[in-house]
Motif scaffolding. Structure first.
Motif, mmCIF file in Angstrom:
data_model
loop_
_atom_site.group_PDB
_atom_site.id
_atom_site.type_symbol
_atom_site.label_atom_id
_atom_site.label_comp_id
_atom_site.label_asym_id
_atom_site.label_seq_id
_atom_site.Cartn_x
_atom_site.Cartn_y
_atom_site.Cartn_z
ATOM 1 N N HIS A 15 0.866 -1.188 0.000
ATOM 2 C CA HIS A 15 0.000 0.000 0.000
ATOM 3 C C HIS A 15 0.899 1.233 0.000
ATOM 4 N N PRO A 16 1.055 1.872 -1.163
ATOM 5 C CA PRO A 16 2.042 2.957 -1.272
ATOM 6 C C PRO A 16 1.778 4.137 -0.334
ATOM 7 N N PHE A 17 0.552 4.268 0.193
ATOM 8 C CA PHE A 17 0.279 5.384 1.087
ATOM 9 C C PHE A 17 0.406 4.989 2.560
ATOM 10 N N GLY A 18 0.723 3.715 2.809
ATOM 11 C CA GLY A 18 0.950 3.296 4.189
ATOM 12 C C GLY A 18 -0.289 3.387 5.042
ATOM 13 N N GLN A 19 -1.372 2.798 4.554
ATOM 14 C CA GLN A 19 -2.612 2.808 5.338
ATOM 15 C C GLN A 19 -3.191 1.399 5.368
ATOM 16 N N VAL A 20 -4.039 1.144 6.336
ATOM 17 C CA VAL A 20 -4.799 -0.110 6.325
ATOM 18 C C VAL A 20 -6.261 0.243 6.136
ATOM 19 N N PRO A 21 -7.070 -0.652 5.592
ATOM 20 C CA PRO A 21 -6.712 -1.993 5.134
ATOM 21 C C PRO A 21 -6.239 -1.989 3.689
ATOM 22 N N ALA A 22 -5.638 -3.115 3.291
ATOM 23 C CA ALA A 22 -5.386 -3.395 1.879
ATOM 24 C C ALA A 22 -5.804 -4.836 1.656
ATOM 25 N N LEU A 23 -6.401 -5.088 0.513
ATOM 26 C CA LEU A 23 -6.849 -6.442 0.199
ATOM 27 C C LEU A 23 -6.007 -6.955 -0.960
ATOM 28 N N ASP A 24 -5.484 -8.166 -0.805
ATOM 29 C CA ASP A 24 -4.703 -8.793 -1.868
ATOM 30 C C ASP A 24 -5.504 -9.991 -2.365
ATOM 31 N N ASP A 25 -6.072 -9.863 -3.559
ATOM 32 C CA ASP A 25 -6.852 -10.959 -4.137
ATOM 33 C C ASP A 25 -6.044 -11.529 -5.296
ATOM 34 N N GLU A 26 -5.336 -12.597 -5.009
ATOM 35 C CA GLU A 26 -4.500 -13.273 -6.018
ATOM 36 C C GLU A 26 -3.548 -12.289 -6.698
ATOM 37 N N GLY A 27 -2.982 -11.408 -5.914
ATOM 38 C CA GLY A 27 -1.988 -10.496 -6.476
ATOM 39 C C GLY A 27 -2.543 -9.141 -6.882
ATOM 40 N N PHE A 28 -3.858 -9.028 -7.003
ATOM 41 C CA PHE A 28 -4.439 -7.703 -7.259
ATOM 42 C C PHE A 28 -4.651 -6.999 -5.921
ATOM 43 N N ILE A 29 -4.040 -5.850 -5.786
ATOM 44 C CA ILE A 29 -4.156 -5.123 -4.520
ATOM 45 C C ILE A 29 -5.248 -4.074 -4.667
ATOM 46 N N ILE A 30 -6.179 -4.090 -3.729
ATOM 47 C CA ILE A 30 -7.247 -3.086 -3.729
ATOM 48 C C ILE A 30 -7.141 -2.340 -2.414
ATOM 49 N N TYR A 31 -7.254 -1.035 -2.460
ATOM 50 C CA TYR A 31 -7.363 -0.341 -1.186
ATOM 51 C C TYR A 31 -8.448 0.706 -1.180
ATOM 52 N N ASP A 32 -8.660 1.236 -0.005
ATOM 53 C CA ASP A 32 -9.775 2.085 0.399
ATOM 54 C C ASP A 32 -10.942 1.154 0.760
ATOM 55 N N SER A 33 -11.348 1.214 2.027
ATOM 56 C CA SER A 33 -12.304 0.220 2.530
ATOM 57 C C SER A 33 -13.634 0.224 1.776
ATOM 58 N N THR A 34 -14.130 1.400 1.371
ATOM 59 C CA THR A 34 -15.398 1.442 0.630
ATOM 60 C C THR A 34 -15.223 0.789 -0.742
ATOM 61 N N VAL A 35 -14.096 1.046 -1.368
ATOM 62 C CA VAL A 35 -13.813 0.454 -2.678
ATOM 63 C C VAL A 35 -13.636 -1.063 -2.547
ATOM 64 N N ILE A 36 -12.937 -1.492 -1.491
ATOM 65 C CA ILE A 36 -12.750 -2.939 -1.270
ATOM 66 C C ILE A 36 -14.110 -3.609 -1.111
ATOM 67 N N ASN A 37 -14.996 -3.004 -0.330
ATOM 68 C CA ASN A 37 -16.279 -3.662 -0.070
ATOM 69 C C ASN A 37 -17.141 -3.753 -1.335
ATOM 70 N N GLU A 38 -17.073 -2.745 -2.201
ATOM 71 C CA GLU A 38 -17.804 -2.860 -3.480
ATOM 72 C C GLU A 38 -17.148 -3.925 -4.365
ATOM 73 N N TYR A 39 -15.834 -4.001 -4.295
ATOM 74 C CA TYR A 39 -15.115 -5.039 -5.052
ATOM 75 C C TYR A 39 -15.584 -6.424 -4.608
ATOM 76 N N LEU A 40 -15.689 -6.617 -3.302
ATOM 77 C CA LEU A 40 -16.146 -7.916 -2.793
ATOM 78 C C LEU A 40 -17.546 -8.231 -3.314
ATOM 79 N N GLU A 41 -18.395 -7.210 -3.407
ATOM 80 C CA GLU A 41 -19.736 -7.410 -3.986
ATOM 81 C C GLU A 41 -19.654 -7.853 -5.432
ATOM 82 N N ASP A 42 -18.763 -7.203 -6.198
ATOM 83 C CA ASP A 42 -18.647 -7.532 -7.622
ATOM 84 C C ASP A 42 -18.156 -8.965 -7.823
ATOM 85 N N VAL A 43 -17.216 -9.393 -6.973
ATOM 86 C CA VAL A 43 -16.574 -10.696 -7.190
ATOM 87 C C VAL A 43 -17.335 -11.820 -6.488
ATOM 88 N N PHE A 44 -17.907 -11.534 -5.340
ATOM 89 C CA PHE A 44 -18.595 -12.565 -4.550
ATOM 90 C C PHE A 44 -20.024 -12.121 -4.251
#
Lengths: 252, 252
Positions: free
Chosen positions: B48-77
């Motif tokens: 995470h180049p900005f040094g913040q948590v959380p970061a999600l690593d899904d098979e090598g794809f890094i997603i950050y920003d918790s709101t963005v991660i949660n929408e990503y989880l909706e899209d994938v699962f």
């Protein structure tokens, strides 16, 4: 048919108009003249309880907030995609949209308010101004009108300019890696940054020497401006009022 | 397998942990100890180049920003939906997420920083503090650390409290109309508001008398806390460090 409540020079309205036109959607445009404060009329407050533009009416469902509207348009009319269909691409687009909404829009907007709404607000007489304030539903908006009237502080304006510099540098660095802001596809993030900053940053802040500092951003802006949907969205904008000229940096 | 870089008491981390557990997804949890400033370690900055948590690593794809991660989880699962499948419902959820991200999170966070990061920051010696600042990539974050060290101003803290009051009243009014924050479905907006404000607003701000002012919000919070996924997400949180106790309002 979709109805869009819009005020042409409003950056948030522009974002939605560009998306609608890119998708080739027909829509009825209803102008809400912010310079006449029509967004605070009781009839409009029934549509948008916070008295802001844009608002989208899709067969009676009212959606507001331009970023939310544009994702809604993606969900309902996915044929011409402005959001990547793969989840990682969509996440990158949303990351940028959040950055623009939270760290760009307000800072450009403060300079815009300082120059444009300041003129409008100072032209309203005492007494009438207080009455207008009572009709503004959001406390933050009331505060912003009052500050625009008295003038934003130098410290706040300087801070806003620093944030804009941070943003243009970030976009410039991204455009060294990808053709568009959120990757190799043209997305809502491009429309967002263009509407809130990219299209007018050079005119609004000549002292920043954007052309020299961010040549990729300028080339990207030209590519944006050349898109037929973008050109059509901008054509309807009235830039004749003095306050609006100040805002957009247009000589006439 | 999904890897989640997380710090248990971080509200943004909590948001993602709850979503993952609600969806019944397996994930590897990697703790990044903010109280030891591990988020600024060079290895973590690669993730995470900005040094913040959380970061999600899904098979090598890094997603950050918790709101963005949660929408990503909706899209994938999408199997256990936390985002309404109809576009109007999704728009309502996104409207609330934006409101929480832009008008709630930072204000609660300021009080949290004042109480918790302030203690951490003041315990760092001069010289070492400046070295730490050099390792923080985001200018805004550097500013926040410096302010936490010297203490936020009374005016800023009061303004933040006013915004929190505005938010709890807004949620209370919504809960008079619908069972959950964004409508009649439990969504990411509930998880968002719970994590950033709902779960601790009463403990953090006893002077606001939330129970009296917002009985629906309190009933909603109890309903949230009783959800097995929420209980599991909170169980792992360490509330023993003095700074964290101050933050969460827990006696021990």
């Amino acid at each position: 048919m979709i109805k869009l409540y819009t005020f042409p020079p409003s950056t948030n309205s522009r974002k939605v108009r560009i998306a609608l036109l890119e998708k080739g959607l027909e829509f009825q445009r209803i102008n809400v003249d912010l310079s006449k404060r029509e967004q605070k009329n009781p009839e409009y407050l029934k549509i948008h309880p916070f008295g802001q533009v844009p608002a989208l009416d899709d067969e009676g469902f009212i959606i507001y907030d331009s970023t939310v509207i544009n994702e809604y348009l993606e969900d309902v009319f996915p044929d011409v995609p402005l959001r990547p269909r793969n989840p990682v691409g969509a996440a990158r687009m949303r990351y940028w949209n959040k950055f623009i909404d939270e760290h760009v829009m307000n800072h450009v907007s403060m300079h815009g308010w300082h120059r444009m709404i300041g003129i409008i607000a100072r032209n309203i007489e005492n007494g009438e101004f207080e009455k207008l304030m009572e009709r503004i539903p959001l406390p933050d908006q009331r505060k912003k009108w009052k500050t625009a009237r008295s003038g934003f502080s130098e410290a706040d304006l300087t801070n806003a300019t620093e944030k804009i510099l941070y943003a243009v540098d970030k976009v410039e660095a991204q455009l060294a890696k990808t053709a568009w802001i959120a990757g190799d596809d043209y997305t809502l993030a491009d429309i967002n940054f263009y509407s809130h900053c990219g299209m007018m940053v050079e005119r609004m802040f000549p002292e920043l020497e954007i052309a020299k500092r961010c040549p990729r951003l300028v080339a990207w802006r030209e590519k944006m401006t050349a898109r037929p949907a973008v050109a059509r969205a901008l054509r309807g904008e009235d830039r004749t009022a003095p306050g609006l000229r100040t805002w957009t940096g247009h000589a006439r």
